[in-house]
Design an enzyme around this catalytic site. Structure first.
Site, short mmCIF file in Angstrom:
data_model
loop_
_atom_site.label_atom_id
_atom_site.label_comp_id
_atom_site.label_asym_id
_atom_site.label_seq_id
_atom_site.Cartn_x
_atom_site.Cartn_y
_atom_site.Cartn_z
N THR A 60 -13.48 -84.95 36.52
CA THR A 60 -13.83 -83.61 36.99
C THR A 60 -12.57 -82.76 37.08
O THR A 60 -11.48 -83.18 36.69
CB THR A 60 -14.59 -83.68 38.34
OG1 THR A 60 -15.12 -82.40 38.65
CG2 THR A 60 -13.72 -84.19 39.47
N LYS A 64 -10.38 -82.17 32.90
CA LYS A 64 -11.29 -82.32 31.76
C LYS A 64 -10.66 -81.98 30.41
O LYS A 64 -11.07 -82.52 29.38
CB LYS A 64 -12.55 -81.46 31.97
CG LYS A 64 -13.44 -81.94 33.10
CD LYS A 64 -14.69 -81.10 33.21
CE LYS A 64 -15.59 -81.60 34.33
NZ LYS A 64 -16.87 -80.84 34.38
N ASN A 85 -15.53 -85.27 30.10
CA ASN A 85 -15.80 -85.57 31.51
C ASN A 85 -16.30 -87.00 31.71
O ASN A 85 -16.78 -87.35 32.78
CB ASN A 85 -16.80 -84.57 32.11
CG ASN A 85 -18.23 -84.81 31.71
OD1 ASN A 85 -18.54 -84.90 30.52
ND2 ASN A 85 -19.12 -84.90 32.70
N ASP A 100 -21.36 -83.53 30.24
CA ASP A 100 -21.75 -82.26 30.87
C ASP A 100 -22.75 -81.51 30.00
O ASP A 100 -23.63 -80.81 30.51
CB ASP A 100 -20.52 -81.36 31.07
CG ASP A 100 -19.74 -81.69 32.34
OD1 ASP A 100 -20.33 -82.28 33.26
OD2 ASP A 100 -18.55 -81.34 32.40
N SER A 125 -12.31 -70.29 32.93
CA SER A 125 -12.12 -70.62 31.52
C SER A 125 -11.70 -72.08 31.31
O SER A 125 -11.07 -72.41 30.32
CB SER A 125 -11.04 -69.71 30.91
OG SER A 125 -9.80 -69.84 31.61
N GLY A 127 -12.67 -76.51 31.70
CA GLY A 127 -13.48 -77.45 30.94
C GLY A 127 -14.96 -77.18 30.97
O GLY A 127 -15.64 -77.23 29.93
N ILE A 128 -15.50 -76.85 32.15
CA ILE A 128 -16.95 -76.62 32.22
C ILE A 128 -17.32 -75.31 31.53
O ILE A 128 -18.41 -75.19 30.93
CB ILE A 128 -17.45 -76.64 33.69
CG1 ILE A 128 -18.98 -76.77 33.74
CG2 ILE A 128 -16.97 -75.45 34.46
CD1 ILE A 128 -19.51 -78.07 33.19
N GLY A 238 -26.31 -75.97 40.25
CA GLY A 238 -25.62 -77.00 39.49
C GLY A 238 -26.23 -78.38 39.64
O GLY A 238 -25.69 -79.36 39.12
#
Length: 270
Positions: A60, A64, A85, A100, A125, A127-128, A238
């Site tokens: 997390t 990532k 992830n 993810d 901006s 990893g997710i 989420g």
């Protein structure tokens, strides 16, 4: 005993260890799942050491993207997204996955979100964000996608090799507040337990957007989503992202299939 875990900083918000260890206990598995607080300067050493001791581990924020350079191999989809992830130790060598994307696909599909012809503003901006944008551009044709960042130059340098870089517009918080958007998506940790206060977007944008999406799952209703709901907007939490990526992680690491309702029950939400 098989050892797995999740690495990040901070990690106090994570419910992964509760879920995994409860599943292990119910199945009579000799396995244990740890939550590991890991600073960026410790990441390379952990990747090397874990190759001899772990079955694998989830990844997390803030690791990532940075973890990718330490892995032996990365599956094509995760490489294309530019974010990992989940790491599986395969023959003593760490292999990167992006689960993810399974969670994001489930969350958006289950909520019947349509991004076509929509003006979208994404906060963050990292990893997710890369996974969210990958899903949006792979499954729809939005009118525009703006990405709100604190440092445009740094974000530009970080994203210049991203597959969909040419499809996005980087903006400051001040400039983002000058437009109107149909969809607001929070891809920052702002609002995560235990520091749940904080609004990722300029407040003047909340009344005009019709959809609010938050990648934060703890708490399930963040301050941002609460405000959007009060304004009559459709909200997406989420929760499904977290649950479906956990289900996919269990399949890859341990070969076990777990139903969504079982994880919801463990989380105390049934």
């Amino acid at each position: 005993m098989k050892l797995a875990g999740v690495i990040g900083s901070p990690i106090v918000h994570s419910k992964s260890s509760l879920i995994f260890n409860t599943i292990f206990s119910r199945l009579g598995m000799s396995a244990f799942y740890l939550s590991v607080e890991l600073k960026p300067m410790e990441l390379e050493s952990f990747v090397r050491a874990s190759a001899d001791t772990f079955v694998g581990y989830n990844v997390t924020s803030p690791h990532k993207i940075s973890i990718m350079k330490y892995l032996h191999s990365i599956v094509p989809e995760a490489s294309e997204i530019g974010s990992v992830n989940l790491v599986k130790i395969d023959g003593g060598k760490p292999k990167g996955y992006n689960v993810d994307i399974a969670g994001i696909a489930a969350a958006f599909t289950n909520s019947s979100i349509d991004f076509n012809a929509k003006d979208i503003l994404i906060a963050g901006s990292g990893g997710i964000f890369r996974t969210v944008a990958y899903y949006i551009f792979s499954n729809s044709v939005p009118a525009s996608v703006y990405v709100m960042v604190r440092d445009r130059e740094r974000a530009r340098n970080d994203l210049v090799d991203y597959r969909f870089y040419s499809n996005i517009n980087l903006v400051s918080r001040k400039d983002a507040g000058k437009r109107k958007y149909d969809v607001l998506i929070n891809c920052t940790p702002l609002g995560t337990y235990p520091e749940i206060a904080g609004m990722p977007f300029p407040e003047n944008l909340l009344s005009s957007a019709s959809v609010g999406i938050d990648m934060v799952y703890n708490p399930p209703i963040t301050e941002f989503l609460g405000a959007m709901s009060n304004n009559g907007a459709k909200i997406v939490t989420g929760r499904d992202l977290f649950i479906y990526q956990a289900m996919e992680s269990m399949k890859i690491l341990f070969g076990i299939s777990v139903k969504k309702d079982e994880i919801l029950g463990i989380m105390g939400e049934l």
